[in-house]
Enzyme design. Sequence first.
Site, PDB file in Angstrom:
ATOM      1  N   LYS A 178      -9.122   4.793  20.773  1.00 15.50           N
ATOM      2  CA  LYS A 178      -9.268   6.116  19.769  1.00 15.50           C
ATOM      3  C   LYS A 178     -10.009   5.899  19.406  1.00 15.50           C
ATOM      4  CE  LYS A 178      -6.304   7.145  15.890  1.00 15.50           C
ATOM      5  NZ  LYS A 178      -5.401   6.745  14.779  1.00 15.50           N
ATOM      6  N   ASN A 206      -6.591   2.551  11.134  1.00 16.51           N
ATOM      7  CA  ASN A 206      -7.514   2.735  11.862  1.00 16.51           C
ATOM      8  C   ASN A 206      -8.383   1.886  12.529  1.00 16.51           C
ATOM      9  OD1 ASN A 206      -7.605   5.091  13.391  1.00 16.51           O
ATOM     10  ND2 ASN A 206      -8.473   6.011  12.761  1.00 16.51           N
ATOM     11  N   GLY A 218       0.496  -1.493  -0.297  1.00 20.04           N
ATOM     12  CA  GLY A 218       0.184  -0.506   0.161  1.00 20.04           C
ATOM     13  C   GLY A 218       0.423   1.406   0.180  1.00 20.04           C
ATOM     14  N   ALA A 219       1.172   2.004  -1.457  1.00 22.24           N
ATOM     15  CA  ALA A 219       2.002   2.874  -0.613  1.00 22.24           C
ATOM     16  C   ALA A 219       1.074   4.253  -1.336  1.00 22.24           C
ATOM     17  CB  ALA A 219       2.713   2.778  -2.172  1.00 22.24           C
ATOM     18  N   GLY A 220       0.823   4.079  -0.771  1.00 22.80           N
ATOM     19  CA  GLY A 220      -0.814   5.119   0.057  1.00 22.80           C
ATOM     20  C   GLY A 220       0.046   6.213   0.855  1.00 22.80           C
ATOM     21  N   SER A 221      -0.992   7.060   1.226  1.00 22.82           N
ATOM     22  CA  SER A 221       0.069   7.834   2.212  1.00 22.82           C
ATOM     23  C   SER A 221       1.020   7.783   3.721  1.00 22.82           C
ATOM     24  CB  SER A 221      -1.331   9.059   2.887  1.00 22.82           C
ATOM     25  OG  SER A 221      -2.431   9.213   2.035  1.00 22.82           O
ATOM     26  N   ARG A 233       0.549  -0.600 -11.860  1.00 22.13           N
ATOM     27  CA  ARG A 233       0.700   0.688 -11.337  1.00 22.13           C
ATOM     28  C   ARG A 233       2.013   0.492 -11.210  1.00 22.13           C
ATOM     29  NH1 ARG A 233      -1.152   4.634  -9.625  1.00 22.13           N
ATOM     30  NH2 ARG A 233      -1.171   4.307  -7.914  1.00 22.13           N
TER      31      ARG A 233
HETATM   32  P1  NAP Z   1      -4.397   5.874   1.889  1.00 18.34           P
HETATM   33  O1  NAP Z   1      -3.966   6.820   1.191  1.00 18.34           O
HETATM   34  O2  NAP Z   1      -5.678   5.618   1.067  1.00 18.34           O
HETATM   35  O3  NAP Z   1      -3.308   4.381   0.740  1.00 18.34           O
HETATM   36  C1  NAP Z   1      -3.641   3.089   0.541  1.00 18.34           C
HETATM   37  C2  NAP Z   1      -3.628   2.199  -0.288  1.00 18.34           C
HETATM   38  O4  NAP Z   1      -2.861   0.898  -0.624  1.00 18.34           O
HETATM   39  C3  NAP Z   1      -3.092   2.599  -1.686  1.00 18.34           C
HETATM   40  O5  NAP Z   1      -1.709   3.340  -1.646  1.00 18.34           O
HETATM   41  C4  NAP Z   1      -3.932   1.914  -2.065  1.00 18.34           C
HETATM   42  O6  NAP Z   1      -3.477   1.442  -3.584  1.00 18.34           O
HETATM   43  C5  NAP Z   1      -3.303   0.816  -1.917  1.00 18.34           C
HETATM   44  N1  NAP Z   1      -4.189  -0.787  -1.985  1.00 18.34           N
HETATM   45  C6  NAP Z   1      -5.189  -1.090  -1.266  1.00 18.34           C
HETATM   46  N2  NAP Z   1      -5.552  -2.138  -1.888  1.00 18.34           N
HETATM   47  C7  NAP Z   1      -4.416  -2.659  -2.355  1.00 18.34           C
HETATM   48  C8  NAP Z   1      -3.964  -3.874  -2.596  1.00 18.34           C
HETATM   49  N3  NAP Z   1      -4.707  -5.076  -2.386  1.00 18.34           N
HETATM   50  N4  NAP Z   1      -2.813  -4.480  -3.539  1.00 18.34           N
HETATM   51  C9  NAP Z   1      -2.047  -3.257  -3.035  1.00 18.34           C
HETATM   52  N5  NAP Z   1      -2.167  -1.820  -2.747  1.00 18.34           N
HETATM   53  C10 NAP Z   1      -3.918  -1.526  -2.203  1.00 18.34           C
HETATM   54  O7  NAP Z   1      -3.982   5.168   3.015  1.00 18.34           O
HETATM   55  P2  NAP Z   1      -3.680   6.134   4.598  1.00 18.34           P
HETATM   56  O8  NAP Z   1      -4.184   7.440   4.733  1.00 18.34           O
HETATM   57  O9  NAP Z   1      -1.905   6.027   4.340  1.00 18.34           O
HETATM   58  O10 NAP Z   1      -4.632   5.208   5.318  1.00 18.34           O
HETATM   59  C11 NAP Z   1      -4.213   3.719   5.858  1.00 18.34           C
HETATM   60  C12 NAP Z   1      -4.445   3.488   6.739  1.00 18.34           C
HETATM   61  O11 NAP Z   1      -3.945   4.544   7.628  1.00 18.34           O
HETATM   62  C13 NAP Z   1      -5.593   3.528   7.043  1.00 18.34           C
HETATM   63  O12 NAP Z   1      -6.353   2.574   8.075  1.00 18.34           O
HETATM   64  C14 NAP Z   1      -5.974   5.547   7.459  1.00 18.34           C
HETATM   65  O13 NAP Z   1      -7.068   5.442   8.484  1.00 18.34           O
HETATM   66  C15 NAP Z   1      -4.425   5.276   9.023  1.00 18.34           C
HETATM   67  N6  NAP Z   1      -4.135   6.019   8.915  1.00 18.34           N
HETATM   68  C16 NAP Z   1      -3.442   7.258   8.642  1.00 18.34           C
HETATM   69  C17 NAP Z   1      -3.524   8.069   8.198  1.00 18.34           C
HETATM   70  C18 NAP Z   1      -2.867   9.560   7.572  1.00 18.34           C
HETATM   71  O14 NAP Z   1      -2.722  10.614   8.100  1.00 18.34           O
HETATM   72  N7  NAP Z   1      -2.711   9.270   6.038  1.00 18.34           N
HETATM   73  C19 NAP Z   1      -2.968   8.683   9.564  1.00 18.34           C
HETATM   74  C20 NAP Z   1      -2.841   7.437  10.678  1.00 18.34           C
HETATM   75  C21 NAP Z   1      -3.903   6.782  10.164  1.00 18.34           C
HETATM   76  P3  NAP Z   1      -4.008   2.564  -4.987  1.00 18.34           P
HETATM   77  O15 NAP Z   1      -3.589   3.444  -4.810  1.00 18.34           O
HETATM   78  O16 NAP Z   1      -3.526   1.746  -6.308  1.00 18.34           O
HETATM   79  O17 NAP Z   1      -5.436   2.065  -5.144  1.00 18.34           O
END
Ligand code: NAP
Length: 303
Positions: free
Chosen positions: A182, A103, A7-10, A35
């Site tokens: 939380k 989360n 998961g190369a998201g945030s 991707r």
């Molecule tokens: P996000 O930016 O949406 O990133 C999620 C990543 O997971 C996306 O890059 C997505 O790929 C990838 N993904 C989903 N299914 C996949 C699969 N089957 N194979 C490969 N990659 C996959 O989410 P985030 O904000 O980082 O949040 C992640 C978790 O951390 C959540 O539960 C969130 O509540 C928690 N969190 C986040 C923050 C924050 O500031 N962002 C802070 C605290 C907690 P695609 O890009 O290809 O869709």
Amino acid sequence: MSWHVLGAGSLGSLWACRLFRADVQVQLVLRDPRRLTAYRQASGLTLVEQGHSHLYPIPASDLQDSAPIERLLLACKAYDAAEAIAAVAHRLTPAAEVVLLQNGLGSQDEVAQQLPGRRCLPASSTEGAFRDGDWRVVFAGQGHTWIGDPCGAAAPAWLQELERSQIPHTWSADILARLWRKLAFNCAINPLTVLHGCRNGELVRYHEQVDALCTELAELLIGCGQVEAAQKLHSEVWRVIEATAANYSSMYQDVAAGRRTEISYLLGYACAAGERALLQLPQLKALHQRLQEHLDGHGLPRY
Ligand code: NAP
């Protein structure tokens, strides 16, 4: 031993960039070859910190790769966790460890059930990051991450790698209590900010609603055996509201951007846990229903 970040998201990108620049072995696991090609065209991940951006050419593969995984950071949303882990479960070595960044509650069990015998370590993070483009992540809020083992085993030696990577963290002796607390904050604040369309601080105008939710949430925590997490819930919720008064909650931001929310792992989980514990939680139930209707009205999934 290499970290694999699925998961190369945030948050996943934020972790991967910091591990990589500290010379810790890390690689990304991307969804599919399309991707992976797009990632390779970008030549790496870009991390934006205090207005400065830096490109990190972190190695990457996709889910079809067959190389064994010894340490996995699962960094997708809670609603994607079960499917994502199913795609890599066969690659995890018998001694593999999996850190879960999701989360809320519920997804950790969904993952652990698929990995009998493997060590699953839930984490709870207050760091803030968002994507301002493909393969770009903005480090928006300093924070801290707690990691723990619900089975109570000792802290892993690789926490030193997080230290070296300047990922602020603490090993938590009671990670479930932290996740529950939380979740309670989240249930008291986030849905109301969505329904009232407001920043966290504006909830002072809905004081009675917040207090009524806190009362039921404290009941829920106690009913689910989380007595300590229920301590001083009201005052802590108001402290969080004050400290984050200018912010829009994550759920507000998701709805505003037309993104799916993690409702099932937050308020949905709370209501289901209350039912299992035979508790009457009318305020929480009504809030859940109103939120689902609101999501329906915005064309977003209600789960
Ligand atoms: P996000 O930016 O949406 O990133 C999620 C990543 O997971 C996306 O890059 C997505 O790929 C990838 N993904 C989903 N299914 C996949 C699969 N089957 N194979 C490969 N990659 C996959 O989410 P985030 O904000 O980082 O949040 C992640 C978790 O951390 C959540 O539960 C969130 O509540 C928690 N969190 C986040 C923050 C924050 O500031 N962002 C802070 C605290 C907690 P695609 O890009 O290809 O869709």
